[in-house]
Motif scaffolding. Structure first.
Motif, PDB file in Angstrom:
ATOM      1  N   SER A  42      39.945  61.560  48.246  1.00  0.00           N
ATOM      2  CA  SER A  42      40.664  60.437  47.656  1.00  0.00           C
ATOM      3  C   SER A  42      41.778  59.979  48.593  1.00  0.00           C
ATOM      4  O   SER A  42      42.360  60.762  49.344  1.00  0.00           O
ATOM      5  CB  SER A  42      41.218  60.822  46.289  1.00  0.00           C
ATOM      6  OG  SER A  42      42.199  61.804  46.446  1.00  0.00           O
ATOM      7  N   LEU A  43      42.023  58.676  48.509  1.00  0.00           N
ATOM      8  CA  LEU A  43      43.032  58.083  49.384  1.00  0.00           C
ATOM      9  C   LEU A  43      44.402  58.691  49.139  1.00  0.00           C
ATOM     10  O   LEU A  43      45.179  58.909  50.070  1.00  0.00           O
ATOM     11  CB  LEU A  43      43.060  56.562  49.142  1.00  0.00           C
ATOM     12  CG  LEU A  43      43.833  55.750  50.164  1.00  0.00           C
ATOM     13  CD1 LEU A  43      43.227  55.896  51.541  1.00  0.00           C
ATOM     14  CD2 LEU A  43      43.872  54.287  49.759  1.00  0.00           C
TER      15      LEU A  43
ATOM     16  N   ARG B  37      32.734  49.588  49.042  1.00  0.00           N
ATOM     17  CA  ARG B  37      31.909  50.537  48.284  1.00  0.00           C
ATOM     18  C   ARG B  37      30.972  49.806  47.333  1.00  0.00           C
ATOM     19  O   ARG B  37      29.817  50.198  47.151  1.00  0.00           O
ATOM     20  CB  ARG B  37      32.795  51.479  47.478  1.00  0.00           C
ATOM     21  CG  ARG B  37      33.382  52.580  48.331  1.00  0.00           C
ATOM     22  CD  ARG B  37      34.483  53.289  47.596  1.00  0.00           C
ATOM     23  NE  ARG B  37      35.028  54.370  48.389  1.00  0.00           N
ATOM     24  CZ  ARG B  37      36.220  54.905  48.180  1.00  0.00           C
ATOM     25  NH1 ARG B  37      36.988  54.435  47.211  1.00  0.00           N
ATOM     26  NH2 ARG B  37      36.657  55.878  48.933  1.00  0.00           N
ATOM     27  N   TYR B  45      29.716  52.921  41.181  1.00  0.00           N
ATOM     28  CA  TYR B  45      30.267  53.880  42.130  1.00  0.00           C
ATOM     29  C   TYR B  45      31.646  53.441  42.584  1.00  0.00           C
ATOM     30  O   TYR B  45      32.613  54.211  42.585  1.00  0.00           O
ATOM     31  CB  TYR B  45      29.323  54.017  43.326  1.00  0.00           C
ATOM     32  CG  TYR B  45      29.857  54.891  44.433  1.00  0.00           C
ATOM     33  CD1 TYR B  45      29.816  56.276  44.312  1.00  0.00           C
ATOM     34  CD2 TYR B  45      30.401  54.335  45.595  1.00  0.00           C
ATOM     35  CE1 TYR B  45      30.317  57.085  45.314  1.00  0.00           C
ATOM     36  CE2 TYR B  45      30.901  55.145  46.600  1.00  0.00           C
ATOM     37  CZ  TYR B  45      30.857  56.530  46.463  1.00  0.00           C
ATOM     38  OH  TYR B  45      31.351  57.331  47.454  1.00  0.00           O
ATOM     39  N   ARG B  48      34.202  54.000  39.904  1.00  0.00           N
ATOM     40  CA  ARG B  48      34.547  55.406  39.722  1.00  0.00           C
ATOM     41  C   ARG B  48      35.475  55.868  40.833  1.00  0.00           C
ATOM     42  O   ARG B  48      36.488  56.499  40.588  1.00  0.00           O
ATOM     43  CB  ARG B  48      33.281  56.247  39.720  1.00  0.00           C
ATOM     44  CG  ARG B  48      33.527  57.712  39.415  1.00  0.00           C
ATOM     45  CD  ARG B  48      32.221  58.476  39.287  1.00  0.00           C
ATOM     46  NE  ARG B  48      31.492  58.591  40.545  1.00  0.00           N
ATOM     47  CZ  ARG B  48      31.847  59.426  41.533  1.00  0.00           C
ATOM     48  NH1 ARG B  48      32.900  60.200  41.408  1.00  0.00           N
ATOM     49  NH2 ARG B  48      31.141  59.488  42.637  1.00  0.00           N
ATOM     50  N   ARG B  49      35.164  55.507  42.072  1.00  0.00           N
ATOM     51  CA  ARG B  49      36.003  55.939  43.176  1.00  0.00           C
ATOM     52  C   ARG B  49      37.380  55.301  43.117  1.00  0.00           C
ATOM     53  O   ARG B  49      38.384  55.919  43.458  1.00  0.00           O
ATOM     54  CB  ARG B  49      35.326  55.605  44.520  1.00  0.00           C
ATOM     55  CG  ARG B  49      34.081  56.405  44.829  1.00  0.00           C
ATOM     56  CD  ARG B  49      34.376  57.898  44.955  1.00  0.00           C
ATOM     57  NE  ARG B  49      35.434  58.244  45.883  1.00  0.00           N
ATOM     58  CZ  ARG B  49      35.235  58.556  47.166  1.00  0.00           C
ATOM     59  NH1 ARG B  49      34.025  58.583  47.663  1.00  0.00           N
ATOM     60  NH2 ARG B  49      36.252  58.873  47.930  1.00  0.00           N
ATOM     61  N   ARG B  52      39.369  57.251  40.744  1.00  0.00           N
ATOM     62  CA  ARG B  52      39.741  58.535  41.324  1.00  0.00           C
ATOM     63  C   ARG B  52      40.893  58.381  42.303  1.00  0.00           C
ATOM     64  O   ARG B  52      41.831  59.178  42.321  1.00  0.00           O
ATOM     65  CB  ARG B  52      38.531  59.121  42.060  1.00  0.00           C
ATOM     66  CG  ARG B  52      38.142  60.465  41.507  1.00  0.00           C
ATOM     67  CD  ARG B  52      37.250  61.165  42.470  1.00  0.00           C
ATOM     68  NE  ARG B  52      38.026  62.093  43.279  1.00  0.00           N
ATOM     69  CZ  ARG B  52      37.481  63.072  43.986  1.00  0.00           C
ATOM     70  NH1 ARG B  52      36.176  63.217  44.002  1.00  0.00           N
ATOM     71  NH2 ARG B  52      38.235  63.879  44.683  1.00  0.00           N
ATOM     72  N   ASP B  53      40.801  57.314  43.095  1.00  0.00           N
ATOM     73  CA  ASP B  53      41.877  57.088  44.069  1.00  0.00           C
ATOM     74  C   ASP B  53      43.195  56.799  43.376  1.00  0.00           C
ATOM     75  O   ASP B  53      44.245  57.323  43.744  1.00  0.00           O
ATOM     76  CB  ASP B  53      41.496  55.937  45.005  1.00  0.00           C
ATOM     77  CG  ASP B  53      40.488  56.390  46.065  1.00  0.00           C
ATOM     78  OD1 ASP B  53      40.521  57.581  46.435  1.00  0.00           O
ATOM     79  OD2 ASP B  53      39.668  55.569  46.507  1.00  0.00           O
TER      80      ASP B  53
END
Lengths: 111, 893
Positions: A42-43, B37, B45, B48-49, B52-53
C-alpha cells in the motif's frame, strides 16, 4: 551504534528508491516493490517507511518538476543519502556474513 | 473523460486524515494509481486497492518516531489519542475480546431498551396528541355495593350531564362510548371499532384534525344526532388509500349511512387503551354520541342506572386532583340524594389516561409484566456489564507488567486511569451502537405483544436520555472495577512477575462476577420455566367442551337495524343453513358464549328458606350439548318440544346438582329461577361440568335453560358450529352460508372457541414468551463470559500447564482441570441462583397458573441447562489447554 537497524520493508523501499534514481517518487517506488515482491504494497506503507527514514536521515526529499500526467501537480522525489547508503551496506554485509556462515555449515533446504 | 471515480467515502476519509501539501500530493498519486489500475485490471480491483491505500494512511502504524512534545494543554488529549491507538491496535490483533465485550453489551442494551420503551409507552407516555395530558383524567364513581364496593367504569348519561353542568373544579368534562359496528354490508363487510363521542370530545383533548374537521355540539343533538364520521388515520390509510377526496364520502355503518367529515392525526387512537374487553384496542373512527343512540334503549338519556358513557375530565388550573375529586364526590352524592341510589360513602376516582393503568388506577397485566421485564432486563444488562468488567480485568491482569513498566518509567497513574476509562467508554459506546438497532426492532416486537393494535411509539428524547445514563453507568462501573483490581495489589511487585503470575485461585473478583452471572441466568431460567409450566397447565385444562372443534359466529344484527322478530328468523334460518354445510357436524345458538360475560339469576327451591348458591345460566338451543361436546351424564338434553307453553325445564351441571341436593338425585327436582312466583322448572338432565373461564376465581356453578323458554327477552346472540375437521378450514364455508341468508347482513365475526379464551391467557403467554427470551439472552451472555474468562486463564497459565505436563500430568488431567473449573463456577452460580429464585417464590406465585413456584422439574431443568452450557463453553479452552506443548510453553518467557 549510530541510528537504527533497517527493517525489512525499509530496506526494500530504500533499495527501490536507489534503483529508481531520478524517478524515485511515491508511486514509482510502490509499483516497483509490488512488482518485485509480488505482494500488494500500500502507498501509505511506502510513505510511512520513507518519511520515517527521512527523519532518520537515510533519505531526503524534494519537490520535483511539474509533469503533465499529474494534472500539473508537483511530485516529491526521494534521494538516498550517504547515511542511507551506509545503512544499506550494513544490512547487506550482515546478510552476506550470515550467508557465508550458513553455506559453510552446509545449509540445505528440507522438503 | 473519466469513466469512473474512486469511491467517494474513501476520498472523504483521505481528506479527513491528511493535511496540507501532503494531502494534495497523495490524493493525486492515488487518483493516478486508480486510473491505471482500473484500466489494467478492472474497476473492482482499482476500488479495492484504493480503499486499502486510503486505509493505509488512516490506520495507526506499529512504530512511530517520538513526536515533539505537544502544547501543554494538549498533553492529556494527545496522550489519550496515543492510548486509544494503542487500544485499537490491540483489538485488531485480538478481535475476540472486543467482539465478545461489545456484542454481549449490545444484547444487554437491546434487552433493556426494549423493556424500557414498553414501560415508557404503557406507564409514562400519555395518549399521543392530547394537550396537557397531566390534567386529564378518567372519572369513575366508586359506590357501596352489597357488602363491598364497586367502581363503575361507565356513568349514566344523565349523571354525566349534571356533573358537566355543575362541577366547578374542572375546565370541562366529556364523554364517549366505545362500540363496534359493521362497516359495509354483505361480503365486503368488516368490523369497525368506533367511539361515539360528545361534541366537545376533541376540543377537550386538544387534538387537531389531520384533514377536514371534527364534529361539534351542532352534530350531537338529541335524539339521533347527525350521522357524520371522523376516520382514524390508520383506517384512512388502509381503507381509503389516504385519499384526500374522502371528505364528503358516504360510509355505511350497520343500518346507517355516515358522511366522512375529517381524519384524525396519525397515532391518535382514542382514549380507551387499558380498559378490558371490547374497545380496549385502538379506536378506528369517531361519530357523535347521539348518532349511536340507535344501539341503546330509549331510557339511556334519562336513566340514573343505565351506564353508557365513559367520562373524561380536565382539572382546572390551580386545582389539586384530590380537591377536584372531593368536589365531584360531593356533587355526585347530591345528585342521588333522596333516590334509591343515595350513598353517602360514594367517591369519585380520577385516574390517569396511561394505557398501562386500569380504570381504578391499578396496573394492567401487561404493565405488570413490562415492569417485571424492566427489572429482568436490568439484570441481563448487569450480567453483560459484568462480562465486560471481567474481560477487562483479564486483560488488565495480562497487562500488569506493561502497566507496571509504564508506571516505573514515569507514566502517571492518572494517565493509566484515563486509558482504562477510555477503553471502557469505547466498548460501552460500541455496544450501545450495536444494541441500538437491535433494540429498535425488539421494542417494536415487544410493543406489539404488550399493546396489540396500538401503533408503536418510541419517545426519542427519553430513549436517548436513558441510553446515555446506561452507557455512562457501564463506563463508570467497568472502569472502576478494572482500576480496583489494577491497583489493589501493589504494582511494583508486578514488574518481577512474568506472564501467568496470577493463578486460578487469585482472581476472586472475576470469579465472583462470573458466579453472579450464572446465578442471574439461573433466576431468569427458573422464571421462564415456571411460566412455561403455567402455559402447559393451561394447555392441559379440561374445559368440559371441545374448544378446538367449535366455531363461534357473532353478528351485530341489532346494531344493523334488525328487529327482534327478524333476528329470531335469521337465527332459525342460519341453524338450518349451517347444518347443510359440508364438514359441519352440529350447530346451536345461544344468548352468550363461553369466556364472555354470562347471565345470572337468583334461584330458589320450594320448601327451602334460601339457597346460598350463586349460579350463572346459559340459554341454548337443543343442539348445544352435541355441538360443544359436553356430555349429558344422566337424564335427557333439551328437545324441540321444550318451548314456550310446555313444562319449563332446565339442565344442571353435575357440580351444581351435588351442591343443591347433596346425596340426592337432582332429576325431577323443581327450581324457581328468578323472582318468586315464576313457574317451577323441572330438572330433566345433568350435564358434565364445564369451565367457562380460565381462571378459577371467575368460575361459578352453571345451569342451562332452553332458548325457547328463556327468561330475558334477549334474542340469540351467537351461533356455535361444530366441524368434523379443524374448524379454521371451515370458516370460509360458514361465512358463505351466512352471507347467503341476506344482502344487508353486517360483518360476521367467526372465531374458534379456543381463541375467545385468549384475552384471559394472555398474561401467561406473554410471561412465558418474554421470560424465555430474556432468560436465553442471559444464558448466552453468561456463557460468553465463561468462555472468555476460561480462555484468558488458559492463556495466562500457559507456562504453569507446561510445567505440569513436563512433570508428568497427562493432557486429560489438564482438560479436566479446565472443565472442572468451569463446572465449579457454574455449580456455585446455580446454587445461589436457585436459592434466590426460591426466595422470590412468594412474589411470583400470583402470576403463575396452577404451578408451584418451587416446581422441582423447573429448578432441575434450569440447573441442568446451565451446567451443560458451562461445559460447552469450556470445550475450546479445555482443548487448547490439553494441546499445550510443554517444550514450547516453558521457553515462552
Amino acid at each position: 551504534m549510530k541510528g537504527e537497524r533497517l527493517g525489512e520493508f525499509e530496506e526494500l523501499a530504500l533499495l527501490a528508491a536507489g534503483a529508481l534514481g531520478d524517478e524515485a517518487y511515491g508511486i514509482a517506488i510502490q509499483e516497483l516493490l509490488e512488482g518485485q515482491t509480488r505482494r500488494e504494497v500500500s502507498l501509505g506503507a511506502v510513505y510511512a517507511a520513507l518519511e520515517r527514514m527521512e527523519r532518520k536521515g537515510l533519505v531526503v526529499s524534494a519537490l520535483g518538476e511539474v509533469t503533465p500526467e499529474r494534472g500539473g501537480r508537483r511530485k516529491r522525489l526521494f534521494t538516498v543519502t550517504d547515511d542511507g547508503l551506509r545503512a544499506l551496506r550494513e544490512a547487506r554485509d550482515t546478510r552476506d556474513a550470515l550467508w557465508t556462515a550458513a553455506r559453510r555449515a552446509g545449509l540445505k533446504g528440507r522438503a | 473523460v473519466t469513466p469512473a471515480a474512486p469511491p467517494r467515502l474513501a476520498r472523504l476519509l483521505l481528506r479527513a486524515v491528511l493535511r496540507g501539501n501532503r494531502r494534495a500530493e497523495i490524493a493525486a498519486d492515488l487518483e493516478h494509481l486508480f486510473a491505471s489500475r482500473a484500466g489494467a485490471r478492472g474497476l473492482a480491483y482499482a476500488r479495492r486497492r484504493y480503499w486499502r491505500d486510503v486505509l493505509s494512511f488512516s490506520l495507526p502504524r506499529r512504530t512511530r518516531a517520538p513526536r515533539a512534545t505537544p502544547r501543554r494543554g494538549g498533553l492529556m488529549l494527545a496522550a489519550l489519542i496515543v492510548d486509544l491507538r494503542h487500544l485499537l491496535r490491540g483489538w485488531i490483533r485480538r478481535p475476540a475480546f472486543f467482539v465478545v465485550a461489545a456484542s454481549t453489551l449490545g444484547v444487554g442494551f437491546a434487552a433493556y431498551f426494549a423493556a424500557f420503551t414498553a414501560i415508557d409507552q404503557l406507564l409514562l407516555s400519555p395518549p399521543a396528541h392530547v394537550q396537557e395530558p397531566g390534567a386529564l383524567f378518567r372519572v369513575h364513581v366508586d359506590r357501596a355495593d352489597g357488602d363491598g364496593r364497586f367502581t363503575w367504569y361507565q356513568t349514566p348519561y344523565a349523571t354525566y350531564r349534571q356533573m358537566a353542568a355543575g362541577l366547578r373544579s374542572f375546565d370541562g368534562l366529556t364523554g364517549y362510548r366505545p362500540s363496534t359496528a359493521s362497516l359495509g354490508m354483505g361480503a365486503d363487510a368488516r368490523m369497525l371499532r368506533v367511539a361515539y363521542a360528545d361534541g366537545n370530545y376533541f376540543d377537550l383533548l386538544g387534538v387537531r384534525p389531520r384533514l377536514g374537521r371534527f364534529f361539534s355540539d351542532v352534530e350531537n343533538q338529541p335524539p339521533s344526532g347527525t350521522p357524520v364520521l371522523v376516520l382514524g388515520y390508520a383506517l384512512w390509510q388502509s381503507m381509503f388509500q389516504a385519499d384526500p377526496e374522502v371528505l364528503g364520502r358516504d360510509v355505511r355503518l350497520g343500518a346507517n349511512v355516515f358522511t366522512v367529515i375529517g381524519v384524525a392525526p396519525p397515532g391518535f387512537t382514542g382514549t380507551h387503551a387499558g380498559y378490558s374487553g371490547e374497545g380496549a384496542e385502538a379506536t378506528e373512527a369517531w361519530a357523535p354520541l347521539f348518532a349511536g343512540a340507535h344501539e341503546l334503549p330509549e331510557v339511556w338519556t334519562t336513566s340514573q342506572t343505565f351506564r353508557s358513557v365513559t367520562v373524561l375530565a380536565r382539572v382546572a388550573d390551580g386545582v389539586g386532583t384530590s380537591a377536584a375529586s372531593q368536589e365531584a364526590a360531593a356533587f355526585y352524592q347530591r345528585t342521588v340524594e333522596g333516590t334509591r341510589l343515595e350513598d353517602p360513602t360514594a367517591r369519585v376516582l380520577l385516574s390517569s389516561l396511561q394505557p398501562g393503568r386500569r380504570q381504578d388506577g391499578s396496573l394492567t397485566a401487561e404493565a405488570r409484566i413490562a415492569l417485571w421485564l424492566g427489572g429482568v432486563a436490568l439484570l441481563v444488562l448487569a450480567v453483560a456489564v459484568a462480562n465486560v468488567v471481567n474481560l477487562q480485568l483479564s486483560r488488565a491482569t495480562e497487562r500488569r507488567r506493561e502497566m507496571a513498566l509504564r508506571l516505573a518509567l514515569g507514566a502517571g497513574r492518572a494517565r493509566l486511569m484515563t486509558q482504562l476509562i477510555a477503553e471502557a467508554a469505547v466498548i460501552a459506546v460500541a455496544g450501545a451502537a450495536a444494541g441500538a438497532g437491535l433494540a429498535w426492532m425488539a421494542s417494536g416486537a415487544l410493543q406489539s405483544l404488550l399493546l396489540p393494535g396500538q401503533p408503536v411509539r418510541v419517545d426519542v428524547g427519553r430513549f436517548v436520555l436513558v441510553s446515555s445514563v446506561v452507557v455512562a453507568f457501564c463506563v463508570v462501573t467497568s472502569a472502576a472495577f478494572a482500576m480496583l483490581q489494577l491497583f489493589d495489589e501493589g504494582l511494583s511487585g508486578r514488574l518481577k512477575t512474568g506472564r501467568g503470575g496470577d493463578g486460578f485461585g487469585r482472581a476472586r473478583l472475576r470469579q465472583a462476577l462470573l458466579v453472579t452471572q450464572v446465578a442471574v441466568s439461573a433466576v431468569l431460567l427458573v422464571g421462564a420455566g415456571l411460566f412455561v409450566r403455567s402455559m402447559m397447565n393451561l394447555g392441559g385444562l379440561r374445559f368440559g367442551m371441545d374448544i378446538d372443534r367449535v366455531l363461534v359466529v357473532q353478528l351485530p344484527l341489532a346494531h344493523a337495524g334488525f328487529t327482534e322478530p327478524q333476528i329470531e328468523d335469521f337465527y332459525a334460518r342460519a341453524l338450518e343453513s349451517l347444518a347443510q354445510v359440508p364438514g359441519v357436524e352440529h350447530v346451536a345458538a345461544g344468548q352468550s358464549a363461553p369466556f364472555n360475560p354470562s347471565l345470572s339469576a337468583p334461584i330458589a327451591i320450594p320448601g327451602r328458606d334460601s339457597v346460598d348458591v350463586r349460579a350463572t345460566y346459559y340459554a341454548v338451543t337443543p343442539g348445544h350439548f352435541a355441538t360443544m361436546g359436553t356430555p349429558i351424564l344422566r337424564g335427557r338434553g333439551f328437545a324441540d318440544s321444550d318451548r314456550d307453553g310446555t313444562q319449563p325445564v332446565m339442565i344442571v351441571e353435575q357440580a351444581l346438582g351435588e351442591r343443591l341436593w347433596p346425596g340426592e338425585d337432582p332429576i325431577g327436582k323443581c327450581v324457581i329461577v328468578g323472582a318468586a312466583g315464576e313457574p317451577c322448572r323441572e330438572v330433566v338432565g345433568i350435564a358434565g361440568n364445564t369451565r367457562r373461564f380460565v381462571s378459577t376465581a371467575t368460575n361459578a356453578l352453571r345451569y342451562y335453560l332452553p332458548l325457547a323458554q328463556r327468561r330475558v327477552p334477549l334474542p340469540p346472540q351467537v351461533l356455535f358450529v361444530r366441524t368434523a375437521g379443524p374448524p379454521e378450514l371451515a370458516v370460509d364455508a360458514v361465512r358463505g352460508a351466512i352471507l347467503s341468508l341476506g344482502d344487508t347482513l353486517p360483518f360476521a365475526r367467526i372465531r374458534v372457541l379456543a381463541s375467545l379464551a385468549e384475552p384471559e391467557t394472555r398474561p401467561w403467554r406473554l410471561g412465558s414468551t418474554l421470560f424465555l427470551a430474556f432468560g436465553l439472552i442471559a444464558v448466552f451472555v453468561a456463557s460468553a463470559g465463561v468462555h472468555a474468562l476460561l480462555s484468558f486463564m488458559v492463556e495466562q497459565r500457559w507456562r504453569e500447564i507446561g510445567v505440569r505436563l513436563a512433570l508428568g500430568a497427562t493432557p486429560a488431567r489438564t482438560v479436566a482441570l479446565v472443565v472442572g473449573q468451569s463446572g465449579a463456577w457454574a455449580a456455585a452460580g446455580v446454587v445461589i441462583g436457585l436459592a434466590v429464585a426460591a426466595a422470590c417464590g412468594g412474589f411470583v406465585q400470583p402470576m403463575l397458573f396452577e404451578t408451584s413456584p418451587y416446581d422441582p422439574v423447573v429448578f432441575a431443568g434450569a440447573a441442568g441447562l446451565l451446567l451443560g452450557v458451562a461445559a460447552a463453553a469450556s470445550a475450546r479452552p479445555a482443548f487448547r489447554a490439553g494441546s499445550v506443548d510443554p517444550t514450547v510453553a516453558l521457553r515462552s518467557e
